[in-house]
Motif scaffolding. Structure first.
Motif, PDB file in Angstrom:
ATOM      1  N   HIS A  26     -36.916 -85.303 -29.432  1.00  0.00           N
ATOM      2  CA  HIS A  26     -37.062 -86.145 -30.619  1.00  0.00           C
ATOM      3  C   HIS A  26     -35.807 -86.082 -31.490  1.00  0.00           C
ATOM      4  CE1 HIS A  26     -41.678 -85.483 -30.181  1.00  0.00           C
ATOM      5  NE2 HIS A  26     -41.217 -86.350 -29.315  1.00  0.00           N
ATOM      6  N   ALA A  27     -35.222 -84.889 -31.601  1.00  0.00           N
ATOM      7  CA  ALA A  27     -34.002 -84.744 -32.397  1.00  0.00           C
ATOM      8  C   ALA A  27     -32.859 -85.555 -31.791  1.00  0.00           C
ATOM      9  CB  ALA A  27     -33.612 -83.267 -32.497  1.00  0.00           C
ATOM     10  N   LEU A  28     -32.770 -85.573 -30.468  1.00  0.00           N
ATOM     11  CA  LEU A  28     -31.725 -86.365 -29.813  1.00  0.00           C
ATOM     12  C   LEU A  28     -31.949 -87.860 -30.025  1.00  0.00           C
ATOM     13  CD1 LEU A  28     -31.422 -84.450 -26.413  1.00  0.00           C
ATOM     14  CD2 LEU A  28     -30.014 -84.180 -28.461  1.00  0.00           C
ATOM     15  N   LEU A  29     -33.188 -88.292 -29.904  1.00  0.00           N
ATOM     16  CA  LEU A  29     -33.494 -89.714 -30.081  1.00  0.00           C
ATOM     17  C   LEU A  29     -33.227 -90.164 -31.511  1.00  0.00           C
ATOM     18  CD1 LEU A  29     -36.764 -89.874 -27.965  1.00  0.00           C
ATOM     19  CD2 LEU A  29     -34.602 -90.994 -27.420  1.00  0.00           C
ATOM     20  N   ASP A  30     -33.397 -89.263 -32.459  1.00  0.00           N
ATOM     21  CA  ASP A  30     -33.158 -89.600 -33.862  1.00  0.00           C
ATOM     22  C   ASP A  30     -31.694 -89.900 -34.167  1.00  0.00           C
ATOM     23  OD1 ASP A  30     -35.768 -89.541 -34.588  1.00  0.00           O
ATOM     24  OD2 ASP A  30     -35.688 -87.664 -35.706  1.00  0.00           O
ATOM     25  N   THR A  31     -30.786 -89.518 -33.279  1.00  0.00           N
ATOM     26  CA  THR A  31     -29.379 -89.837 -33.501  1.00  0.00           C
ATOM     27  C   THR A  31     -29.102 -91.323 -33.297  1.00  0.00           C
ATOM     28  OG1 THR A  31     -28.736 -89.473 -31.182  1.00  0.00           O
ATOM     29  CG2 THR A  31     -28.738 -87.545 -32.660  1.00  0.00           C
ATOM     30  N   GLN A  32     -30.056 -92.044 -32.708  1.00  0.00           N
ATOM     31  CA  GLN A  32     -29.926 -93.470 -32.401  1.00  0.00           C
ATOM     32  C   GLN A  32     -28.929 -93.740 -31.273  1.00  0.00           C
ATOM     33  OE1 GLN A  32     -32.101 -95.660 -33.910  1.00  0.00           O
ATOM     34  NE2 GLN A  32     -32.885 -93.757 -34.801  1.00  0.00           N
ATOM     35  N   LEU A  33     -28.453 -92.698 -30.618  1.00  0.00           N
ATOM     36  CA  LEU A  33     -27.599 -92.868 -29.450  1.00  0.00           C
ATOM     37  C   LEU A  33     -28.471 -93.033 -28.205  1.00  0.00           C
ATOM     38  CD1 LEU A  33     -24.890 -90.131 -30.101  1.00  0.00           C
ATOM     39  CD2 LEU A  33     -24.532 -92.602 -30.134  1.00  0.00           C
ATOM     40  N   PRO A  34     -27.935 -93.677 -27.171  1.00  0.00           N
ATOM     41  CA  PRO A  34     -28.689 -93.739 -25.913  1.00  0.00           C
ATOM     42  C   PRO A  34     -28.925 -92.330 -25.368  1.00  0.00           C
ATOM     43  CG  PRO A  34     -26.847 -95.290 -25.894  1.00  0.00           C
ATOM     44  CD  PRO A  34     -26.654 -94.419 -27.092  1.00  0.00           C
ATOM     45  N   VAL A  35     -30.155 -92.054 -24.956  1.00  0.00           N
ATOM     46  CA  VAL A  35     -30.510 -90.743 -24.416  1.00  0.00           C
ATOM     47  C   VAL A  35     -30.972 -90.911 -22.968  1.00  0.00           C
ATOM     48  CG1 VAL A  35     -32.069 -88.770 -24.587  1.00  0.00           C
ATOM     49  CG2 VAL A  35     -31.124 -89.795 -26.670  1.00  0.00           C
ATOM     50  N   VAL A  36     -30.346 -90.150 -22.090  1.00  0.00           N
ATOM     51  CA  VAL A  36     -30.700 -90.157 -20.674  1.00  0.00           C
ATOM     52  C   VAL A  36     -31.323 -88.809 -20.343  1.00  0.00           C
ATOM     53  CG1 VAL A  36     -29.864 -90.398 -18.308  1.00  0.00           C
ATOM     54  CG2 VAL A  36     -28.782 -91.705 -20.155  1.00  0.00           C
ATOM     55  N   TYR A 134     -33.061 -74.833 -31.499  1.00  0.00           N
ATOM     56  CA  TYR A 134     -31.860 -74.219 -32.067  1.00  0.00           C
ATOM     57  C   TYR A 134     -30.611 -74.661 -31.301  1.00  0.00           C
ATOM     58  CZ  TYR A 134     -28.474 -70.660 -33.475  1.00  0.00           C
ATOM     59  OH  TYR A 134     -27.351 -70.019 -33.928  1.00  0.00           O
ATOM     60  N   VAL A 135     -30.642 -74.582 -29.971  1.00  0.00           N
ATOM     61  CA  VAL A 135     -29.463 -74.967 -29.200  1.00  0.00           C
ATOM     62  C   VAL A 135     -29.197 -76.461 -29.340  1.00  0.00           C
ATOM     63  CG1 VAL A 135     -30.619 -75.409 -26.971  1.00  0.00           C
ATOM     64  CG2 VAL A 135     -28.254 -74.575 -27.018  1.00  0.00           C
ATOM     65  N   THR A 136     -30.261 -77.245 -29.485  1.00  0.00           N
ATOM     66  CA  THR A 136     -30.101 -78.690 -29.703  1.00  0.00           C
ATOM     67  C   THR A 136     -29.417 -78.958 -31.034  1.00  0.00           C
ATOM     68  OG1 THR A 136     -32.100 -79.142 -28.419  1.00  0.00           O
ATOM     69  CG2 THR A 136     -31.330 -80.881 -29.888  1.00  0.00           C
ATOM     70  N   ALA A 137     -29.868 -78.291 -32.075  1.00  0.00           N
ATOM     71  CA  ALA A 137     -29.287 -78.486 -33.404  1.00  0.00           C
ATOM     72  C   ALA A 137     -27.829 -78.052 -33.430  1.00  0.00           C
ATOM     73  CB  ALA A 137     -30.092 -77.710 -34.446  1.00  0.00           C
ATOM     74  N   GLN A 138     -27.518 -76.940 -32.776  1.00  0.00           N
ATOM     75  CA  GLN A 138     -26.139 -76.471 -32.741  1.00  0.00           C
ATOM     76  C   GLN A 138     -25.234 -77.453 -32.013  1.00  0.00           C
ATOM     77  OE1 GLN A 138     -24.864 -73.695 -34.362  1.00  0.00           O
ATOM     78  NE2 GLN A 138     -26.910 -73.780 -35.272  1.00  0.00           N
ATOM     79  N   ALA A 139     -25.731 -78.047 -30.929  1.00  0.00           N
ATOM     80  CA  ALA A 139     -24.939 -79.036 -30.196  1.00  0.00           C
ATOM     81  C   ALA A 139     -24.688 -80.275 -31.050  1.00  0.00           C
ATOM     82  CB  ALA A 139     -25.656 -79.420 -28.906  1.00  0.00           C
ATOM     83  N   LEU A 140     -25.715 -80.766 -31.719  1.00  0.00           N
ATOM     84  CA  LEU A 140     -25.554 -81.959 -32.550  1.00  0.00           C
ATOM     85  C   LEU A 140     -24.574 -81.714 -33.689  1.00  0.00           C
ATOM     86  CD1 LEU A 140     -29.251 -83.269 -32.695  1.00  0.00           C
ATOM     87  CD2 LEU A 140     -27.347 -84.145 -31.324  1.00  0.00           C
ATOM     88  N   LYS A 141     -24.604 -80.536 -34.262  1.00  0.00           N
ATOM     89  CA  LYS A 141     -23.645 -80.207 -35.328  1.00  0.00           C
ATOM     90  C   LYS A 141     -22.216 -80.225 -34.793  1.00  0.00           C
ATOM     91  CE  LYS A 141     -26.831 -77.368 -38.058  1.00  0.00           C
ATOM     92  NZ  LYS A 141     -27.173 -75.980 -38.498  1.00  0.00           N
ATOM     93  N   ARG A 142     -22.010 -79.712 -33.590  1.00  0.00           N
ATOM     94  CA  ARG A 142     -20.670 -79.707 -33.003  1.00  0.00           C
ATOM     95  C   ARG A 142     -20.194 -81.114 -32.697  1.00  0.00           C
ATOM     96  NH1 ARG A 142     -22.615 -74.859 -32.559  1.00  0.00           N
ATOM     97  NH2 ARG A 142     -21.410 -73.022 -31.930  1.00  0.00           N
ATOM     98  N   TRP A 143     -21.120 -82.023 -32.474  1.00  0.00           N
ATOM     99  CA  TRP A 143     -20.761 -83.407 -32.193  1.00  0.00           C
ATOM    100  C   TRP A 143     -20.756 -84.283 -33.451  1.00  0.00           C
ATOM    101  CZ3 TRP A 143     -24.960 -83.431 -27.818  1.00  0.00           C
ATOM    102  CH2 TRP A 143     -24.534 -82.613 -26.764  1.00  0.00           C
ATOM    103  N   ASN A 144     -20.922 -83.653 -34.607  1.00  0.00           N
ATOM    104  CA  ASN A 144     -20.940 -84.363 -35.893  1.00  0.00           C
ATOM    105  C   ASN A 144     -22.041 -85.424 -35.946  1.00  0.00           C
ATOM    106  OD1 ASN A 144     -18.683 -82.928 -36.961  1.00  0.00           O
ATOM    107  ND2 ASN A 144     -17.316 -84.249 -35.756  1.00  0.00           N
ATOM    108  N   LEU A 145     -23.190 -85.069 -35.432  1.00  0.00           N
ATOM    109  CA  LEU A 145     -24.340 -85.968 -35.422  1.00  0.00           C
ATOM    110  C   LEU A 145     -25.443 -85.401 -36.310  1.00  0.00           C
ATOM    111  CD1 LEU A 145     -24.457 -86.811 -31.606  1.00  0.00           C
ATOM    112  CD2 LEU A 145     -23.749 -88.347 -33.447  1.00  0.00           C
ATOM    113  N   PRO A 146     -26.302 -86.259 -36.849  1.00  0.00           N
ATOM    114  CA  PRO A 146     -27.392 -85.778 -37.705  1.00  0.00           C
ATOM    115  C   PRO A 146     -28.381 -84.927 -36.914  1.00  0.00           C
ATOM    116  CG  PRO A 146     -27.694 -88.100 -37.178  1.00  0.00           C
ATOM    117  CD  PRO A 146     -26.324 -87.732 -36.693  1.00  0.00           C
ATOM    118  N   VAL A 147     -28.976 -83.971 -37.614  1.00  0.00           N
ATOM    119  CA  VAL A 147     -29.908 -83.034 -36.972  1.00  0.00           C
ATOM    120  C   VAL A 147     -31.285 -83.183 -37.599  1.00  0.00           C
ATOM    121  CG1 VAL A 147     -30.439 -80.633 -36.461  1.00  0.00           C
ATOM    122  CG2 VAL A 147     -28.050 -81.399 -36.535  1.00  0.00           C
TER     123      VAL A 147
END
Length: 323
Positions: A26-36, A134-147
């Motif tokens: 859900h956190a990945l989908l919330d970035t509005q980027l395509p998710v595979v 936690y690992v998802t949030a850390q990855a999104l922060k490194r990619w400058n994406l909303p968490v």
């Protein structure tokens, strides 16, 4: 840093683990980027209610899996994909690395040099849901994406497709059951935990006691576990096997789900179904159902007694269920 063109996420290999990774999805989908999603084939039905860019089947053979991810990336023309690895395995990191998907994941299993963004595990002991988020949030922060923060209400929030409800209702009707008027048991659990069987040994006795009180007890085991389920609870109504999405809906249609610490427990939690999960060889603090309507009974090295389980079932049943 270049904005990612898509996020490829490798989900875990077990049903319960996929359920517990839903907040991460859900956190990945919330970035509005395509998710595979890259996962075992059975997960495709479970996730049919999600709007995904694609689903790549993982067979567990890293060269074939690498080719499948690479083919999808090429066909979708993702110039700057990012990868998130929820499994800790070296092979999962190798799949994304050699498919040309730079990835983030926990630095584990000697794979730090393969990951573009290796992430250290948090010092505190977390539930699996929290650890993957936690690992998802850390990855999104490194990619400058909303968490998206982990919801505080302990809901996994599985999004079911319309056909899942249709398939579950057809199975309930065919078995002569009435929604909300039957107890769904899952008297099996695959594999061993540290050499110990994960199945509570009193399902047959519990089923008979509940039947004596006038309750309808049903089960819906997968084909590989059907024989064991009939052996463990021979008097329960046995429904034909359902795919995972329909089974998750079936847990919602039951008055109560009674199960081991297994995939069924997490499917019921994902569907936010009322459940009683029985523990005897695993740690419920780490792998128990992530749900505010789940009750856990027993502990590691201490199965609940028949009397304890029966009383807990009776306490949890809705007042309006026929007895």
């Amino acid at each position: 840093m270049t904005m990612p063109s898509a996020i490829y996420v490798r989900l875990p290999n077990w049903i319960g683990d996929v359920c517990m990774s839903l907040p991460s999805l859900h956190a990945l989908l919330d970035t509005q980027l395509p998710v595979v999603v890259c996962a075992r084939p059975w997960a495709k039905d479970l996730l049919a209610g999600y709007r995904l860019e694609g689903f790549v089947e993982m067979k567990g053979r890293w060269r074939e899996d690498r080719a499948a991810v690479q083919q999808h990336k090429k066909k979708a023309q993702h110039a700057h994909p990012r990868g998130l690895l929820l499994p800790d395995s070296l092979s999962s990191a190798m799949v994304f690395k050699f498919a040309g998907v730079p990835s983030a994941g926990y630095r584990d299993d000697g794979r730090s040099l393969i990951l573009r963004w290796p992430i250290g595990k948090p010092p505190e002991h977390l539930h699996a849901v929290q650890s993957w988020h936690y690992v998802t949030a850390q990855a999104l922060k490194r990619w400058n994406l909303p968490v998206r923060p982990l919801p505080s209400n302990r809901k996994l929030g599985l999004r079911l497709a319309g056909r899942h409800g249709t398939e579950a209702m057809q199975a309930v009707d065919a078995a002569g059951l009435e929604p909300g008027r039957f107890i769904l048991i899952a008297p099996t659990a695959t594999g061993l935990h540290r050499g110990k069987v994960k199945v509570w040994p009193q399902f047959d006795a519990l089923t008979r006691r509940l039947q004596e009180r006038g309750h309808v007890v049903a089960m819906c085991p997968p084909p590989a576990e059907a024989e064991a389920a009939r052996r463990n609870a021979p008097t329960a109504v046995c429904l034909p096997p359902l795919k995972l999405g329909a089974f998750a809906t079936l847990t919602q249609l039951a008055a109560l789900v009674v199960c081991n610490d297994s995939g069924v427990s997490h499917l019921a939690a994902a569907a936010h179904a009322r459940q009683l999960t029985l523990f005897g060889v695993t740690q419920r603090e780490r792998t128990g159902p992530w749900s505010d309507v789940a009750v856990c009974l027993g502990a590691m090295h201490a199965w609940p007694t028949l009397e304890q389980a029966e009383q807990q079932v009776l306490d949890l049943l809705p007042e309006n269920i026929e007895r």
